[in-house]
Scaffold this active site. Structure first.
Site, PDB file in Angstrom:
ATOM      1  N   ARG A 194      20.425  -0.621  10.314  1.00  0.00           N
ATOM      2  CA  ARG A 194      19.859   0.182  11.391  1.00  0.00           C
ATOM      3  C   ARG A 194      20.678  -0.008  12.655  1.00  0.00           C
ATOM      4  O   ARG A 194      21.479  -0.942  12.769  1.00  0.00           O
ATOM      5  CB  ARG A 194      18.399  -0.176  11.653  1.00  0.00           C
ATOM      6  CG  ARG A 194      18.154  -1.624  12.102  1.00  0.00           C
ATOM      7  CD  ARG A 194      16.667  -1.903  12.247  1.00  0.00           C
ATOM      8  NE  ARG A 194      16.421  -3.270  12.680  1.00  0.00           N
ATOM      9  CZ  ARG A 194      15.211  -3.779  12.906  1.00  0.00           C
ATOM     10  NH1 ARG A 194      14.140  -3.018  12.746  1.00  0.00           N
ATOM     11  NH2 ARG A 194      15.051  -5.029  13.298  1.00  0.00           N
ATOM     12  N   ARG A 224       0.854  -1.189   0.000  1.00  0.00           N
ATOM     13  CA  ARG A 224       0.000   0.000   0.000  1.00  0.00           C
ATOM     14  C   ARG A 224       0.888   1.235   0.000  1.00  0.00           C
ATOM     15  O   ARG A 224       2.090   1.152   0.174  1.00  0.00           O
ATOM     16  CB  ARG A 224      -0.924  -0.001   1.228  1.00  0.00           C
ATOM     17  CG  ARG A 224      -0.177  -0.172   2.527  1.00  0.00           C
ATOM     18  CD  ARG A 224      -1.114  -0.199   3.719  1.00  0.00           C
ATOM     19  NE  ARG A 224      -0.461  -0.662   4.908  1.00  0.00           N
ATOM     20  CZ  ARG A 224       0.406   0.021   5.619  1.00  0.00           C
ATOM     21  NH1 ARG A 224       0.749   1.227   5.235  1.00  0.00           N
ATOM     22  NH2 ARG A 224       0.938  -0.478   6.715  1.00  0.00           N
ATOM     23  N   ARG A 245      17.560 -14.659   4.700  1.00  0.00           N
ATOM     24  CA  ARG A 245      18.497 -13.628   5.135  1.00  0.00           C
ATOM     25  C   ARG A 245      18.727 -13.821   6.628  1.00  0.00           C
ATOM     26  O   ARG A 245      17.808 -14.187   7.374  1.00  0.00           O
ATOM     27  CB  ARG A 245      17.945 -12.234   4.879  1.00  0.00           C
ATOM     28  CG  ARG A 245      17.649 -11.944   3.433  1.00  0.00           C
ATOM     29  CD  ARG A 245      18.897 -11.882   2.573  1.00  0.00           C
ATOM     30  NE  ARG A 245      19.663 -10.654   2.825  1.00  0.00           N
ATOM     31  CZ  ARG A 245      20.832 -10.385   2.269  1.00  0.00           C
ATOM     32  NH1 ARG A 245      21.403 -11.265   1.456  1.00  0.00           N
ATOM     33  NH2 ARG A 245      21.449  -9.239   2.510  1.00  0.00           N
ATOM     34  N   GLU A 293      23.103  -3.380  13.001  1.00  0.00           N
ATOM     35  CA  GLU A 293      22.486  -4.565  12.409  1.00  0.00           C
ATOM     36  C   GLU A 293      22.887  -4.669  10.937  1.00  0.00           C
ATOM     37  O   GLU A 293      22.715  -3.722  10.170  1.00  0.00           O
ATOM     38  CB  GLU A 293      20.973  -4.453  12.554  1.00  0.00           C
ATOM     39  CG  GLU A 293      20.198  -5.709  12.291  1.00  0.00           C
ATOM     40  CD  GLU A 293      18.740  -5.555  12.712  1.00  0.00           C
ATOM     41  OE1 GLU A 293      17.874  -5.732  11.837  1.00  0.00           O
ATOM     42  OE2 GLU A 293      18.476  -5.241  13.897  1.00  0.00           O
ATOM     43  N   ARG A 344       1.978   8.771   4.909  1.00  0.00           N
ATOM     44  CA  ARG A 344       0.853   9.315   5.685  1.00  0.00           C
ATOM     45  C   ARG A 344       0.822  10.821   5.490  1.00  0.00           C
ATOM     46  O   ARG A 344       1.849  11.485   5.638  1.00  0.00           O
ATOM     47  CB  ARG A 344       1.014   8.990   7.172  1.00  0.00           C
ATOM     48  CG  ARG A 344       0.941   7.508   7.490  1.00  0.00           C
ATOM     49  CD  ARG A 344       1.187   7.248   8.967  1.00  0.00           C
ATOM     50  NE  ARG A 344       1.240   5.823   9.247  1.00  0.00           N
ATOM     51  CZ  ARG A 344       1.655   5.301  10.391  1.00  0.00           C
ATOM     52  NH1 ARG A 344       2.062   6.103  11.374  1.00  0.00           N
ATOM     53  NH2 ARG A 344       1.670   4.002  10.571  1.00  0.00           N
ATOM     54  N   ASP A 380       4.566 -11.800  12.212  1.00  0.00           N
ATOM     55  CA  ASP A 380       4.648 -11.013  13.430  1.00  0.00           C
ATOM     56  C   ASP A 380       4.243 -11.885  14.618  1.00  0.00           C
ATOM     57  O   ASP A 380       3.612 -12.943  14.463  1.00  0.00           O
ATOM     58  CB  ASP A 380       3.737  -9.788  13.339  1.00  0.00           C
ATOM     59  CG  ASP A 380       4.297  -8.711  12.423  1.00  0.00           C
ATOM     60  OD1 ASP A 380       5.533  -8.593  12.347  1.00  0.00           O
ATOM     61  OD2 ASP A 380       3.498  -7.988  11.792  1.00  0.00           O
ATOM     62  N   TYR A 408       7.231 -14.903   6.821  1.00  0.00           N
ATOM     63  CA  TYR A 408       7.527 -13.895   7.837  1.00  0.00           C
ATOM     64  C   TYR A 408       6.257 -13.649   8.640  1.00  0.00           C
ATOM     65  O   TYR A 408       5.219 -13.285   8.089  1.00  0.00           O
ATOM     66  CB  TYR A 408       8.011 -12.593   7.204  1.00  0.00           C
ATOM     67  CG  TYR A 408       8.309 -11.555   8.262  1.00  0.00           C
ATOM     68  CD1 TYR A 408       9.512 -11.596   8.960  1.00  0.00           C
ATOM     69  CD2 TYR A 408       7.375 -10.587   8.594  1.00  0.00           C
ATOM     70  CE1 TYR A 408       9.783 -10.675   9.957  1.00  0.00           C
ATOM     71  CE2 TYR A 408       7.635  -9.658   9.593  1.00  0.00           C
ATOM     72  CZ  TYR A 408       8.835  -9.709  10.270  1.00  0.00           C
ATOM     73  OH  TYR A 408       9.097  -8.798  11.278  1.00  0.00           O
TER      74      TYR A 408
END
Length: 381
Positions: free
Chosen positions: A277, A171, A247, A298, A175, A348, A346
């Site tokens: 990051r 999407r 990965r 990281e 914002r 959550d 993947y």
């Protein structure tokens, strides 16, 4: 029944708890020396900071039942992830929002003005985006794409964005207000004492035994009625068809006296900065005060045979191999494949818990009907 659950992470804990409460005897094993899988947390001995040992895990969900479930085993405190990005010599707020747009372009636009401005930046000649890069250019234009997406994506996935599917950007990643809360979900928080005590509480039942430093061996199946496998799908079959691509992450730990970066997560969008990051772990527990700080740089790279797999790649070659392993799994009796590794997806944390709850329910329903449990309750397809 006698149940073996391979993996002492969220999937094994949640399934084991539900089956134990139904009267089954559950043995949970893990090759590591701790429970919790990649959600494992522990206190740093020198600073007292609660460490997300395998990288940050932030709990967010719209699933009321899952939210109630985790709060039944741990005290959750409010936490909203507010990510920043260092790119092209400046720091910006993510996800891209009205502040990011105004700062990046040196404007003072209102929401409707910014919407029109970004529409003018977007490449409308791309009518049917075929890859990640085309999708990003179609949505936000070249300037924002190159600042926030291109370099980061190349580092994270180790390939050109033109090789990644357009579906990764599902999407519009923008914002048109000043909301910098990284997630949209109603319920967001962190367990006050970390994830490992929460998972220990889930597994705290007289019908559950936990054995750490215990790798799985095929002869274990002869002593149980059913196996729940949350390890790598290809690993169950000894990788005999080849290895699915992942990965992995390398963490460069360093300490700092005081506050190193002022936020929990700082992305680095420039391709010439080798890390993706930096995470500063004390900011994941803002209700605590620590003088010292522990940070991780990281780095993402292709996973080798001895590495911890983090992100399934799921490109064309992997999908073909995955289909072969799915067929093998469905032809194997007495095993149900679960979780991020077992279904090569993947996930959550909230989705992992939801699917574990549904898997346990499906198993109990099959037991009542006298039918064989499926290899997958949620298909990896």
């Amino acid at each position: 029944m006698q149940i073996l659950l391979v993996g002492a992470g969220l999937s094994g804990a949640v399934i084991g708890r539900k089956l134990a409460e139904a009267g089954h005897s559950c043995r949970i094993i893990d090759a590591r020396s701790h429970i919790g899988g990649n959600c494992h947390t522990e206190r740093d001995a020198d600073t007292g900071v609660m460490m997300h040992v395998y990288g940050p895990h932030i709990f967010h969900t719209d699933d009321q039942e899952v939210w109630n479930y985790v709060n039944g085993f741990a005290e959750f405190l409010p936490f909203q992830n507010r990510v920043k990005s260092t790119t092209q010599g400046a720091v910006y707020s993510l996800p891209i929002n009205l502040l990011t747009i105004n700062q990046f372009f040196g404007k003072t636009m209102r929401p409707d003005e910014a919407r029109d401005f970004i529409a003018g930046q977007a490449d409308r000649t791309i009518e049917d985006p075929q890859n990640f890069e085309e999708q990003a250019l179609r949505f936000v234009g070249r300037d924002l794409y190159e600042a926030f997406f291109k370099g980061y994506t190349e580092k994270q996935w180790g390939c050109a964005p033109t090789e990644l599917p357009a579906s990764i950007l599902k999407r519009l990643p923008v914002r048109f207000n000043y909301d910098d809360n990284y997630f949209f979900h109603r319920f967001q928080g962190m367990p006050k004492d970390g994830y490992t005590p929460m998972i220990a509480a889930i597994m705290d039942h007289p019908n559950i035994t936990v054995q750490l430093d215990t790798p799985y061996s095929a002869d274990m199946t002869a002593t149980v009625d059913h196996v729940f496998w949350s390890g790598p799908l290809d690993g169950f079959f000894g990788y005999d068809l080849g290895r699915l691509g992942y990965r992995t992450l390398d963490f460069e730990r360093f300490t700092h006296d005081g506050d190193y970066q002022g936020c929990a997560v700082m992305n680095y969008g420039d391709r010439d900065v080798p890390w993706t990051r930096i995470t500063e772990h004390k900011h994941f527990s803002p209700w605590e005060i620590h003088d010292g700080s522990v940070c991780y740089r990281e780095y993402s790279r292709a996973a080798g045979p001895q590495d911890i797999p983090y992100y399934p790649i799921r490109l064309v070659k992997e999908k073909a191999l995955l289909a072969d392993y799915i067929a093998r799994a469905r032809a194997t009796e007495g095993v149900t494949f679960v979780g991020r590794l077992g279904t090569y997806r993947y996930l959550d944390m909230d989705v992992t818990i939801r699917e574990a709850m549904d898997t346990a329910d499906a198993f109990l329903n099959c037991a009542r009907r006298g039918t064989a449990p499926p290899a997958f309750v949620t298909s990896p397809d």
